[in-house]
Design an enzyme around this catalytic site. Structure first.
Site, PDB file in Angstrom:
ATOM      1  CG  HIS A 161      -1.403 103.918  14.043  1.00  0.00           C
ATOM      2  ND1 HIS A 161      -1.020 102.467  14.434  1.00  0.00           N
ATOM      3  CD2 HIS A 161      -0.380 103.661  12.571  1.00  0.00           C
ATOM      4  CE1 HIS A 161       0.017 101.948  13.542  1.00  0.00           C
ATOM      5  NE2 HIS A 161       0.335 102.230  12.676  1.00  0.00           N
ATOM      6  CG  HIS A 206      -0.292 103.711   9.204  1.00  0.00           C
ATOM      7  ND1 HIS A 206       1.444 104.382   9.814  1.00  0.00           N
ATOM      8  CD2 HIS A 206      -0.434 104.807   8.718  1.00  0.00           C
ATOM      9  CE1 HIS A 206       1.280 105.237   9.739  1.00  0.00           C
ATOM     10  NE2 HIS A 206       0.193 106.230   7.979  1.00  0.00           N
ATOM     11  CG  ASP A 264       1.427  98.806   8.683  1.00  0.00           C
ATOM     12  OD1 ASP A 264       1.216  99.493   8.694  1.00  0.00           O
ATOM     13  OD2 ASP A 264       2.637  98.550   9.121  1.00  0.00           O
ATOM     14  CG  HIS A 265      -1.148  98.605  12.371  1.00  0.00           C
ATOM     15  ND1 HIS A 265      -0.316  98.461  13.317  1.00  0.00           N
ATOM     16  CD2 HIS A 265       0.457  99.076  11.448  1.00  0.00           C
ATOM     17  CE1 HIS A 265       1.313  98.173  13.078  1.00  0.00           C
ATOM     18  NE2 HIS A 265       1.309  99.207  12.251  1.00  0.00           N
ATOM     19  CG  HIS A 271       3.837 106.189  12.857  1.00  0.00           C
ATOM     20  ND1 HIS A 271       4.278 105.811  12.091  1.00  0.00           N
ATOM     21  CD2 HIS A 271       2.474 105.388  12.910  1.00  0.00           C
ATOM     22  CE1 HIS A 271       4.287 104.654  11.829  1.00  0.00           C
ATOM     23  NE2 HIS A 271       3.192 104.645  11.505  1.00  0.00           N
ATOM     24  CG  ASP A 307       3.304 101.279  13.216  1.00  0.00           C
ATOM     25  OD1 ASP A 307       4.168 100.162  14.060  1.00  0.00           O
ATOM     26  OD2 ASP A 307       3.513 101.452  11.994  1.00  0.00           O
ATOM     27  CG  HIS A 318       6.481  97.129  13.341  1.00  0.00           C
ATOM     28  ND1 HIS A 318       5.491  97.054  11.032  1.00  0.00           N
ATOM     29  CD2 HIS A 318       5.389  98.559  12.783  1.00  0.00           C
ATOM     30  CE1 HIS A 318       4.992  97.535  10.158  1.00  0.00           C
ATOM     31  NE2 HIS A 318       4.547  98.547  11.238  1.00  0.00           N
TER      32      HIS A 318
HETATM   33 ZN   LIG Z   1       2.134 102.987  11.192  1.00  0.00          ZN
END
Ligand SMILES: [Zn+2]
Length: 258
Positions: free
Chosen positions: A56, A58, A60-61, A114, A131, A169
């Site tokens: 996805h 985001h 942080d990915h 998400h 996530d 995570h």
């Molecule tokens: Zn995420």
């Protein structure tokens, strides 16, 4: 079984490196939010990057993708989403993603909730679910509805029980505190909590998990069980008629849980 190693990034992210069974020095990287720890691991273990998989959009990915592409021009496979500018190949529902360089193939599952375009990669007895599903918990529903997220989790739950679950995570310990508040009498949760406490005290990852374990301990995969439904109804103060409603109450409860 698939050989996978974690690379830790930021406070609690896992970036996964999947080894080729044919050429173990070749790896695919899943959700590289940060390039630096990935590059360090590639150099330290003498590995070659062969593909990038994204669940996805985001930051942080996906944040490390441009820098990794400067290292090696490899395919970047992710969901159809304009917010992923580095994507070179789009993965859509049911599509078999072939990684010939690695001798691996994964099936794409669209699992909105998400984010609306979130996907998972499933194959070789493993699922990379970003996530959406965490061990003993699940992601927040930032873009989708409770109904969508619950349907996505039910799809993951329907995969074979021995499937290894690779999440984005390390949230297992805090998720278990919530799971135990929902189901104080669930012995599997208590056992798992003791195991997780030991692992974290040694600085070890709690992942991958398995679906068989998640089905026993993860309240978000247990919306159809009487104990979880009862706890959600107590919280809501009203009768809940379907699993998506139970999920919605649990998710809102968890969002406030400390
Ligand atoms: Zn995420």
């Amino acid at each position: 079984m698939l050989s996978v190693r974690p690379v830790q990034a930021f406070a609690d992210n896992y970036i996964w490196l999947i080894h080729s069974p044919l050429h173990p020095e070749r790896v695919a990287v899943v959700d590289p939010g940060d390039a630096a720890p990935v590059i360090e691991e590639l150099r330290r273990s003498d590995l070659q990057l062969a593909a990038i998989l994204l669940t996805h959009h985001h930051p942080d990915h996906i944040g490390g993708v441009p820098e990794l592409l400067r290292l090696a021009e490899v395919p970047v496979i992710g969901p159809k989403d304009e917010r992923i500018a580095t994507r070179s190949q789009t993965a859509v529902e049911g599509q078999e993603i072939e990684l010939p360089e690695l001798g691996l193939a994964f099936k794409t599952l669209e699992i909105p909730g998400h984010t609306l375009s979130h996907i998972a990669f499933w194959g070789h007895d493993a699922v990379f679910c970003g996530d959406t599903l965490f061990s003993a918990g699940c992601g927040r529903t930032f873009e989708g509805t409770a109904q969508q997220m619950n349907t996505s989790l039910e799809r993951l739950r329907a995969l074979p029980p021995h499937t290894q679950v690779y999440c984005g995570h390390e949230y297992t310990a805090s998720n278990l505190r919530f799971a135990r508040a929902v189901e104080p009498d669930n012995g599997a949760c208590a056992d798992y909590q003791a195991q997780v406490t030991r692992l974290r005290a040694n600085g070890e990852p709690t992942l991958p998990s398995t679906l068989a374990l998640e089905i026993q301990v993860n309240p978000f995969l247990r919306c159809d069980t009487p104990a979880v439904r009862h706890a959600a109804q107590q919280k809501a103060g009203s009768a809940l008629t379907d699993n998506a409603q139970v999920f919605g109450v649990l998710r809102a409860w968890k969002d406030q849980f400390r």
